[in-house]
Design a protein around this motif. Structure first.
Motif, mmCIF file in Angstrom:
data_model
loop_
_atom_site.group_PDB
_atom_site.id
_atom_site.type_symbol
_atom_site.label_atom_id
_atom_site.label_comp_id
_atom_site.label_asym_id
_atom_site.label_seq_id
_atom_site.Cartn_x
_atom_site.Cartn_y
_atom_site.Cartn_z
ATOM 1 N N LEU A 169 0.827 -1.220 0.000
ATOM 2 C CA LEU A 169 0.000 0.000 0.000
ATOM 3 C C LEU A 169 0.860 1.268 0.000
ATOM 4 C CD1 LEU A 169 -2.733 -1.088 2.565
ATOM 5 C CD2 LEU A 169 -3.060 -0.715 0.107
ATOM 6 N N ALA A 170 2.068 1.177 0.545
ATOM 7 C CA ALA A 170 2.927 2.356 0.631
ATOM 8 C C ALA A 170 3.777 2.571 -0.615
ATOM 9 C CB ALA A 170 3.842 2.243 1.855
ATOM 10 N N THR A 171 3.983 1.521 -1.411
ATOM 11 C CA THR A 171 4.893 1.628 -2.559
ATOM 12 C C THR A 171 4.255 1.336 -3.904
ATOM 13 O OG1 THR A 171 5.559 -0.698 -2.387
ATOM 14 C CG2 THR A 171 6.838 0.918 -1.109
ATOM 15 N N ALA A 172 3.092 0.662 -3.929
ATOM 16 C CA ALA A 172 2.427 0.235 -5.166
ATOM 17 C C ALA A 172 3.223 -0.847 -5.896
ATOM 18 C CB ALA A 172 2.177 1.411 -6.108
ATOM 19 N N MET A 173 4.117 -1.527 -5.207
ATOM 20 C CA MET A 173 4.862 -2.607 -5.835
ATOM 21 C C MET A 173 3.957 -3.817 -6.072
ATOM 22 S SD MET A 173 8.787 -2.778 -4.427
ATOM 23 C CE MET A 173 8.539 -2.565 -2.685
ATOM 24 N N ARG A 174 4.253 -4.557 -7.111
ATOM 25 C CA ARG A 174 3.519 -5.776 -7.416
ATOM 26 C C ARG A 174 3.908 -6.865 -6.419
ATOM 27 N NH1 ARG A 174 5.636 -3.671 -12.215
ATOM 28 N NH2 ARG A 174 4.076 -3.067 -13.783
ATOM 29 N N SER A 214 5.603 3.769 -9.927
ATOM 30 C CA SER A 214 4.768 2.566 -10.066
ATOM 31 C C SER A 214 5.391 1.496 -10.944
ATOM 32 C CB SER A 214 3.401 2.952 -10.640
ATOM 33 O OG SER A 214 3.530 3.410 -11.985
ATOM 34 N N GLY A 215 6.311 1.905 -11.834
ATOM 35 C CA GLY A 215 6.944 0.930 -12.711
ATOM 36 C C GLY A 215 6.204 0.685 -14.002
ATOM 37 N N HIS A 216 5.183 1.494 -14.304
ATOM 38 C CA HIS A 216 4.462 1.349 -15.576
ATOM 39 C C HIS A 216 5.370 1.812 -16.719
ATOM 40 C CE1 HIS A 216 0.851 1.222 -12.961
ATOM 41 N NE2 HIS A 216 0.364 0.495 -13.940
ATOM 42 N N GLN A 217 5.543 0.971 -17.735
ATOM 43 C CA GLN A 217 6.348 1.333 -18.894
ATOM 44 C C GLN A 217 5.584 2.229 -19.860
ATOM 45 O OE1 GLN A 217 9.794 0.301 -19.628
ATOM 46 N NE2 GLN A 217 9.531 0.171 -17.404
#
Length: 352
Positions: free
Chosen positions: A206-211, A328-331
């Motif tokens: 919840l704090a990082t939005a990591m998968r 978020s890491g979205h490409q």
């Protein structure tokens, strides 16, 4: 010219041709034997004939065993795919030979799964395993001429992307249900979560939005708490990236038992999935016991929803969509449009 002969009340077609292995097949009706022989000979004449013997002698279950060993083992999501493969091995279609399986077989499987309530995306993932297996068998296992039945059928259409957010009080109830359970004198766990790492895992998500996969791949040697940065060496997109840690995220990590090296969360993906489902169920039961009536509360909540919830919260702090994508890491920033809701008056002020 093929030889057609009667044997024990059935008809056997035999084809002997120079340059080709001998082919034979038995039928109940003579016309079927003659028809098959003509088709095989035409293919030989046209140079399009392919040896189907391996595909006719190998069941889907046997092929799945080989696929799991040679293909699945090298994937990032190997554990999750193994669970799906295990289910496939138990299905009645697994007892059929690869060469006999048709699109209609898997269309029936698709319809039955959807009728049972499986999500369209789930069914697509299950069928994707079979599709890739057939392609690998044809290209790498010398199953010449093996057609991919999945390519000839209609795949279920996924509904719109999930937009599940927390309802009022829902996050607190979930975290309460994730509190570590105490072990009694009889050795059994009381009410709560048996795995003490699951609650901080959810908090960090919840704090990082990591998968989920990124969280489970997180290693202590790649975390710089002084700089509040966590380095991910391998992500879903195949690229490494640095994840900035908020003060809340850093606090979660500081509270964990620290090691010099090794995984931060030594938990399997399936254990996370099952533990999260049980926690949601416990929270829901407690809510109902307290007189709660809202059917939406703690219902249809998945672990992956935490990423959407986290990105939604981050979008309010990071109105720059490029910065949001970096976290978020979205490409593809297009995937973030549903989180980005700028006000026209704010944009007007920026334009001057």
């Amino acid at each position: 010219m093929a030889t057609i002969r009667e044997r024990a009340g059935r008809w056997q077609a035999i084809i002997k041709r120079k340059g080709y292995p001998q082919q034979s097949k038995t039928f109940d009706i003579k016309k079927d034997a003659e028809k098959w022989a003509r088709q095989e000979e035409r293919a030989m004449d046209a140079g399009t004939w392919a040896d189907q013997s391996a595909a006719m002698q190998t069941t889907l279950a046997e092929a799945l065993v080989r696929y799991e060993k040679e293909v699945t083992s090298g994937k990032k999501g190997a554990d999750t795919e193994r669970v799906r493969i295990t289910k496939w091995k138990r299905h009645k279609l697994a007892q059929k030979a690869l060469g006999t399986l048709k699109a209609s077989d898997f269309a029936g499987y698709r319809d039955a799964r959807l009728k049972d309530g499986a999500a369209a995306a789930t069914v697509r993932l299950e069928l994707a395993i079979i599709s890739n297996l057939f392609n690998v068998a044809r290209k790498e296992w010398s199953f010449e001429g093996l057609a991919n039945p999945i390519e000839a059928m209609r795949l279920p259409t996924s509904k719109n992307a999930r937009n599940r957010l927390f309802l009022d009080g829902e996050e607190a109830r979930l975290l309460q249900a994730l509190a570590p359970a105490a072990r009694g004198e009889d050795g059994r766990f009381g009410d709560g979560c048996a795995n003490p790492l699951l609650r901080p895992l959810v908090q960090l998500a919840l704090a990082t939005a990591m998968r989920r996969g990124e969280l489970l791949a997180l290693r202590w040697e790649n975390i710089r708490l002084a700089d509040r940065v966590a380095h991910l060496t391998d992500t879903k997109n195949g690229h490494s990236r640095d994840v900035p840690l908020s003060s809340a995220a850093a606090e979660v990590l500081r509270a964990l038992p620290r090691a010099i090296r090794g995984p931060v969360f030594p938990i399997t993906p399936n254990a996370v999935k099952l533990g999260f489902v049980r926690a949601v169920e416990r929270a829901r039961k407690r809510y109902e016991a307290e007189g709660g009536k809202d059917e939406r509360m703690l219902s249809d909540l998945h672990f992956h929803d935490l990423r959407h919830i986290a990105v939604t919260a981050l979008a309010e702090k990071l109105p720059n969509i490029v910065e949001l994508a970096a976290v978020s890491g979205h490409q593809d920033v297009r995937m973030l449009r549903r989180y980005y809701h700028p006000k026209a008056e704010d944009l007007a002020r920026k334009l001057g």
